[in-house]
Structures are given as C-alpha cells and as structure tokens.
Design an enzyme around this catalytic site. Structure first.
Site, PDB file in Angstrom:
ATOM      1  N   HIS A   1       0.893  -1.162   0.000  1.00 24.33           N
ATOM      2  CA  HIS A   1       0.000   0.000   0.000  1.00 24.33           C
ATOM      3  C   HIS A   1       0.930   1.210   0.000  1.00 24.33           C
ATOM      4  CE1 HIS A   1      -2.329  -2.990   2.373  1.00 24.33           C
ATOM      5  NE2 HIS A   1      -3.399  -2.449   1.836  1.00 24.33           N
TER       6      HIS A   1
ATOM      7  N   ASP B   1       2.421   2.020   3.314  1.00 21.31           N
ATOM      8  CA  ASP B   1       3.345   1.040   3.924  1.00 21.31           C
ATOM      9  C   ASP B   1       4.783   1.453   3.652  1.00 21.31           C
ATOM     10  OD1 ASP B   1       1.096  -0.564   4.316  1.00 21.31           O
ATOM     11  OD2 ASP B   1       1.478  -1.772   2.517  1.00 21.31           O
TER      12      ASP B   1
HETATM   13  C1  XUL Z   1      -7.522  -6.550   4.471  1.00 22.32           C
HETATM   14  C2  XUL Z   1      -6.713  -6.958   3.329  1.00 22.32           C
HETATM   15  C3  XUL Z   1      -5.884  -5.895   2.700  1.00 22.32           C
HETATM   16  C4  XUL Z   1      -5.766  -6.017   1.215  1.00 22.32           C
HETATM   17  C5  XUL Z   1      -5.046  -4.886   0.552  1.00 22.32           C
HETATM   18  O1  XUL Z   1      -8.308  -7.546   5.009  1.00 22.32           O
HETATM   19  O2  XUL Z   1      -6.693  -8.108   2.968  1.00 22.32           O
HETATM   20  O3  XUL Z   1      -4.631  -5.901   3.294  1.00 22.32           O
HETATM   21  O4  XUL Z   1      -5.138  -7.204   0.857  1.00 22.32           O
HETATM   22  O5  XUL Z   1      -5.561  -3.648   0.875  1.00 22.32           O
END
Ligand code: XUL
Ligand code: CO
Length: 441
Positions: free
Chosen positions: A102, A105
C-alpha cells in the site's frame, strides 16, 4: 549495507525428512510438476504491511516485535529505507521474487499529499536501486484508503467530494508507482466501501461512485502504459458491517453491471472467503469459471474466531484444493501474496522466516497433491460420470440451449416417474482425497 537477519541462512530445499528449521521440506523451486517449475506455479510475494510494518499491536496492547530494522526511530524516511533493506534481504534469503504494497506502507504519510508523494518518489527510487539485478519486483500495488480518518465514510463511497478527490489522487499515484516498480496488478480492496446503517446511506449512489473511480483508474492506468490486471479483493465485512464487494459472485456482478469486467479480475483471500461463509476453494472456483481468477492473498482464518486473523496457511487440505483451482485456471495472471502475519507472541526475526517457510511449504505440498488429484483421476472421473446423462441426444440439446419445455415434458411423461439421479458418493470421494493427501509425502 550490513546484514539485518544475522545468523539466518538462505533457505534451501532439503526434502520432507529434513529437521532443519531453516529449510524447505516441500518447496523445491526447480522441481517440475505438470510440465512447469514449482517456482513458476507459485509466484510468491511478501506483503510489505504485515512483514515489514506490523509489530503485533492489537486493540489490547502495544507491539511485541521490533520492526525498526536498525533505524533509530519509527515513522521516518530512515526507517522507510531500513524496511526496504530488510525486505530485500528477507526476500533474497527465501527466494521470493515479488512484494505487494500500500502507498503508506512504504513511507510515513505527511500532512500534505504533495510531500507524501515526494517521499514515495524517493523511496521507490531507493527500491529500484536496491533491487537492481536481483529479479525482485512488485507483484501488485494499492492505495490505503481506509486507515486515515478522512476515509471514515468510505473512499470511492464517501459522501464528501473532497475526500473522493483525495482517494482519486492516491489511486493515481499508487498506479504510477506500481508501473514504476514493474507490478503485474493493481488491487482495490474496499476496506471502508460499505455501510453501517441504511439510515444514512445512499447505496446506489455510492456504488456508482466506486465504479466511476475504478473506470477512471483503468483509463489512467492504460494511458500510462499499465497493461497488467486490475483486481477487486472481495471481503464481506470488517471493518464495515456490510461491505459492497461481499464475495466473488457479488464483485463479478458489480463489474459486469458497470462494464468493468474486461479490465478486472478477482484477488481472492482465503480468510475473506471464510468470513463470507464460503470455502477458499468456492471463491476460487466461482472466479475461475467466470474467467476472473487473477491472484490470491494466501492466509487462513482460525475456525474458533470470527474475524480476519490472517494466519499463515498451514492447512494442506485447503492449499491442495486451492492449488487444484489454480492449476485448472492455467496458473494465476498475477500471483500468490502472503497477506499473512505472525501471531503476536511469535515476535522474533526467526519467527518471520518460520512463517514464510510454513506458508511456502504448505502451498508447495498443495501443488504436489493437486497434481496427484489430476493424475489419479478418480475424483474428476466421478464428476464426469455424475453428469453423463447429459451426453445423450436430448441432454446435448439442453446443454446447447436448444430444447423446449414441451419436449422435456414429453420425455417426463414417457418416464412416468423421475428416475434415481444416482449417489453423490461424498464419503467415498473424501476418502479418495484423504488417500491422496496422506499417502507418499
Ligand atoms: C484486508 C486486506 C488488505 C488487502 C489490501 O483484510 O486483505 O490488506 O489485501 O488492501
Ligand atoms: Co488481502
């Protein structure tokens, strides 16, 4: 750059009789299964957020793991770079070629998006420099549009045009970074895209806005040369009570309704499937038969707990049936991301490696067993036999959509009473599965 995971060697394949805690028992990257190397069947990725950011903080207590990786303090660019160094050393030692991220992150979010974007440019330059010649690349990127309080009413589904613009800006930047880092996919997980109560919610309005945001993302991505796969990651609830992308069937219906089904596929997460009351295999099957199985988030839930525990996968029955769907899909256009985290008391560097060894071995064994199911043939033959009445002349007409109700009613009248459709043989088939999974490891 000095070594971070001191004393932890490169993890090699030693076979199932090895007792070495730092060796693979089943994952042998070079081994050929069904005509392809294991490493090609299993494009594993590390999730930046769980592995390099999450320190075990939960609702009841502070972190238990030190994830500073030698940086003097957290939340700085020095720390962001230390995470890059740690991540690359970690992936190299495990032979992992991909990572997922993300935006936030990678760097600490600033008060001004322009400064956050500058930091993102700096860190991605650093990642490119450090991964040069390693073969390590991004699997998929995404924008975190659920942590910041501005997204409390949603991102694509927000009531606020300003927040909607902010979400669009984050998506734009995250797609640019994904392209820069060589990513194969771009994920939308609708963390806050849903509602708590209809007393304050326009459902259709919100869904249309989400679809428009996705359309803009596709148009922009294609315009800057992103030719990978856009993905929706379904989840029924948590953090929201009702999430719009409840499960694969719901998300596929949404994509078709808004004409997005040519650009998007599913990123199926095991624990999200179980939260929706489905098995992992069910979600993979629904995606596959619709031509929409793109990627997976590998993890597992805890049968005793009703939330998203994101445990590392250890259940070989589940990984076998998952790998069966993936092999039948001809592989995954994107890959296998360990969206999994260590349990809070597993707080050492060694535990980080043990977790990935467990996950990678569970999927490798799942692949071996899936290939055996196919080669053994008993389960698939039974399914073919079960539907064999449709191989008759009349059956073929039904399958081709050419039969009429009158014709079928005529046949029923000749039969006078319905015939026995035959046993489902479930217990026999479960025994076959046991026989394949338990034998010859
Ligand atoms: C949350 C989840 C996230 C997604 C990406 O449950 O799985 O981490 O994978 O946003
Ligand atoms: Co996920």
């Amino acid at each position: 750059m000095s070594e971070i995971f001191v004393g932890i060697p490169e993890i090699k394949y030693e076979g199932s009789s090895s007792k070495n805690p730092f060796a693979f028992k089943y994952y042998d990257p070079e081994k050929v299964i069904l005509g392809k190397k294991m490493s090609e069947h299993l494009p594993f990725a590390m999730a930046w957020w769980h592995n390099l950011c999450a320190n075990g903080t939960d609702m009841f207590g502070r972190g238990t793991a030190d994830k500073r990786f030698g940086a003097s303090s957290e939340g700085t660019m020095e720390h962001a770079k230390a995470k890059v160094d740690a991540g690359i050393e970690f992936m190299k030692k495990l032979g992992i070629k991909y990572y997922c991220f993300h935006d936030v992150d990678l760097v600490p979010e600033a008060d001004d998006i322009n400064e956050t974007n500058r930091r993102l440019d700096e860190i991605t330059d650093y990642i490119l420099e450090k991964t040069k010649g390693t073969g390590i690349k991004c699997l998929w990127g995404t924008a975190n549009m659920f942590s910041n309080p501005r997204f409390m009413n949603g991102a694509g589904s927000t009531n606020s045009l300003d927040v909607y613009c902010f979400a669009a800006a984050q998506v734009k930047k995250a797609i640019e970074l994904t392209v820069k880092l060589g990513g194969k996919g771009y994920v939308f997980w609708g963390g806050r895209e849903g509602y708590e109560t209809l007393l304050n919610t326009k459902v259709k309005f919100e869904q249309e806005n989400i679809a428009n945001l996705m359309r803009m993302a596709c148009d922009y991505g294609r315009s800057i040369g992103f030719n990978g796969t856009f993905l929706i990651e379904p989840k029924p609830k948590e953090p929201m009570k009702h999430q719009y992308d409840y499960d694969a069937a719901t998300a596929i219906g949404f994509l078709k309704e808004y004409g997005l089904d040519k650009d998007f596929k599913m990123n199926i997460e095991a624990n999200h499937a179980t939260l929706a009351g489905h098995t992992f295999q069910h979600e993979l099957r629904i995606s596959r038969i619709n031509g929409m199985l793109g990627s997976i988030d590998a993890n597992q839930g805890d049968v005793m707990l009703g939330w998203d525990t994101d445990c590392f996968p250890s259940n070989v029955y589940d990984t076998t049936l998952a790998m069966y769907e993936i092999v039948k899909n001809g592989g995954l256009p994107v890959g296998i991301n360990f969206d999994s985290k260590n349990r809070r008391p597993s707080n050492t560097y060694e535990d980080m490696f043990h977790a990935f060894i467990l996950g990678m071995d569970s999927f490798a064994l799942g692949l071996i067993k899936a290939a055996e199911i196919i080669e053994d043939g008993r389960i698939e033959k039974n399914i073919e036999d079960k539907y064999s009445s449709f191989n008759s002349e009349l059956g073929k007409k039904v399958r081709e959509g050419k039969a009429t109700l009158e014709e079928l009613a005529g046949r029923a009248s000749e039969l006078k009473a319905p015939s026995d459709p035959g046993s489902g043989k479930q217990e026999y088939l479960e025994g076959v599965l046991n026989n394949i999974i338990i034998a010859n490891n």
